[in-house]
Design a protein around this motif. Sequence first.
Motif, PDB file in Angstrom:
ATOM      1  N   PRO A  43       0.801  -1.359   0.053  1.00  0.00           N
ATOM      2  CA  PRO A  43       0.006  -0.109   0.103  1.00  0.00           C
ATOM      3  C   PRO A  43       0.994   1.351   0.233  1.00  0.00           C
ATOM      4  O   PRO A  43       0.409   2.402  -0.271  1.00  0.00           O
ATOM      5  N   ALA A  44       2.044   1.075   0.507  1.00  0.00           N
ATOM      6  CA  ALA A  44       2.886   2.474   0.563  1.00  0.00           C
ATOM      7  C   ALA A  44       3.609   2.654  -0.916  1.00  0.00           C
ATOM      8  O   ALA A  44       4.260   3.835  -1.032  1.00  0.00           O
ATOM      9  N   LEU A  45       3.423   1.714  -1.916  1.00  0.00           N
ATOM     10  CA  LEU A  45       4.341   2.073  -3.234  1.00  0.00           C
ATOM     11  C   LEU A  45       3.729   3.363  -3.965  1.00  0.00           C
ATOM     12  O   LEU A  45       4.793   4.167  -4.422  1.00  0.00           O
ATOM     13  N   SER A 161      -2.826 -10.698   6.860  1.00  0.00           N
ATOM     14  CA  SER A 161      -2.751  -9.505   7.733  1.00  0.00           C
ATOM     15  C   SER A 161      -1.862  -8.520   7.196  1.00  0.00           C
ATOM     16  O   SER A 161      -2.094  -7.177   7.395  1.00  0.00           O
ATOM     17  N   SER A 162      -0.876  -8.723   6.696  1.00  0.00           N
ATOM     18  CA  SER A 162       0.111  -7.894   6.097  1.00  0.00           C
ATOM     19  C   SER A 162      -0.282  -6.723   5.107  1.00  0.00           C
ATOM     20  O   SER A 162      -0.137  -5.502   5.476  1.00  0.00           O
ATOM     21  N   PRO A 163      -1.063  -7.078   4.151  1.00  0.00           N
ATOM     22  CA  PRO A 163      -1.448  -6.045   3.386  1.00  0.00           C
ATOM     23  C   PRO A 163      -2.436  -4.826   4.132  1.00  0.00           C
ATOM     24  O   PRO A 163      -2.678  -3.780   3.972  1.00  0.00           O
ATOM     25  N   LEU A 164      -3.309  -5.427   4.759  1.00  0.00           N
ATOM     26  CA  LEU A 164      -4.539  -4.859   5.496  1.00  0.00           C
ATOM     27  C   LEU A 164      -3.760  -3.934   6.527  1.00  0.00           C
ATOM     28  O   LEU A 164      -4.011  -2.676   6.725  1.00  0.00           O
ATOM     29  N   ALA A 266      -8.786  -6.107  -0.100  1.00  0.00           N
ATOM     30  CA  ALA A 266      -8.849  -7.067  -1.221  1.00  0.00           C
ATOM     31  C   ALA A 266      -7.620  -8.040  -1.352  1.00  0.00           C
ATOM     32  O   ALA A 266      -7.987  -9.202  -1.908  1.00  0.00           O
ATOM     33  N   VAL A 267      -6.521  -7.505  -1.008  1.00  0.00           N
ATOM     34  CA  VAL A 267      -5.269  -8.342  -1.057  1.00  0.00           C
ATOM     35  C   VAL A 267      -5.549  -9.510   0.083  1.00  0.00           C
ATOM     36  O   VAL A 267      -5.176 -10.763  -0.237  1.00  0.00           O
TER      37      VAL A 267
END
Length: 418
Positions: A43-45, A161-164, A266-267
């Motif tokens: 999400p930081a890209l 849990s990582s992308p959220l 979504a991810v």
Amino acid sequence: MPENAVPPATLPAPVARPSPAVVVWALAVCLGLQPLTTDLYLPALPGIKAELGASMSGVQLTLSALLLAFGFGQLLLGPLADRIGRRPVLIGGLLGYAVSAIGCLLAPGIEALVAWRVLQGLCMAAAVVCARAMVRDLFVPRDGMRVLSQGLSGLGVIALSSPLLGGLVVTAFGWRAAFVVLWLFAVATLAFIVLALPETIPRKNPAATRPGPLLAAYGRIARDPTFLAFASLTTATYAGLFTFLAASSFVFIEVLGLSRVAYGLAVASSSVAYLGGTFACRHWLARHGVRGTVKRGSVFTLAGGLSMAGLALAGVHSAWAIVLPQALFAFGHGIHQPCGQAGAVGPFPQEAGTAAALNGFVLAMGAFGVGAWLGVALDGTVMPMTLAVGFWALVTTLIAWTLVQRHGDPAAAAASVG
């Protein structure tokens, strides 16, 4: 003794065999470091691109350079783990990873961020290659697939849990805060390994890092048909997954207009499906064996990839038209990875670290190629990502239905090698 002769393997000092629970937890956190490192900051890209004034190819390099270092790092650290043991390589890698996370946090520009990500990839290689080798240290191939699927279920929770978590952290504190989370995870994992995980290698090989024996071992492993079948399977399925991971933040956030938190959800749905695949893997292994399990998993892989590409070609450009097919692909991925990773190492009980390293290198090179291609192919539409996922789904299925069916018996291969 001739220069390239392999001296007798030496026995380490007696150590306590880790409990099954410790093994599963160690696999989960060590293997989980890979999706955490790639997924948490997805999400930081867009924010990195804007704040550092980086090009699209520069931002993609923070992923592809990480994977390039991850691949070459395994070629070095796998044999080193065969020579001196899993535990020192693992502890050193986690220490270096923690340092690299601080470097990424403080990076003043895209060049520095890429450089620290290279170090992070090298250190991540230590954790992943030692974890894969540890499975072969302790289990015969079929049991190893079952235990590895349990560890990958833990990895699935981390990937879920990582992308959220990344979306929440980046929204609240900015992109640099993602690397604080990576530092905390590395420190916690290091503490667990130091306190709970003993050495697992049954015999150390003093010649494992000598150029002659090492090149001979790599050549012997690379020619083994069982290794080739399973390494091809893991590489193709991960290439499809990495296509989604590397491109999805731009597609969902910039093209489809999702918020960072919605993107994380979504991810995360893909990770839920992946987790389900690891559970199905354990169930199907008991009923259908390795070949039957992989064949059934590829049905989901093919359905997901072709439906994603087909919907995009039909002009259906929306989040659900990507999320639902990706869930099918991820379910298949959760079956292929434990079978493929354990299967590639299975024929080589005395060279588990070296075999795991070569498998990981091939996988990382595939992902590096995908990342480099995406750096020039992303065009502000959903098409490059969706068509590429469809392509890799087709490749994965062909491998599962041909090479794995012909050569996918790691137990028999281990007996013939032995």
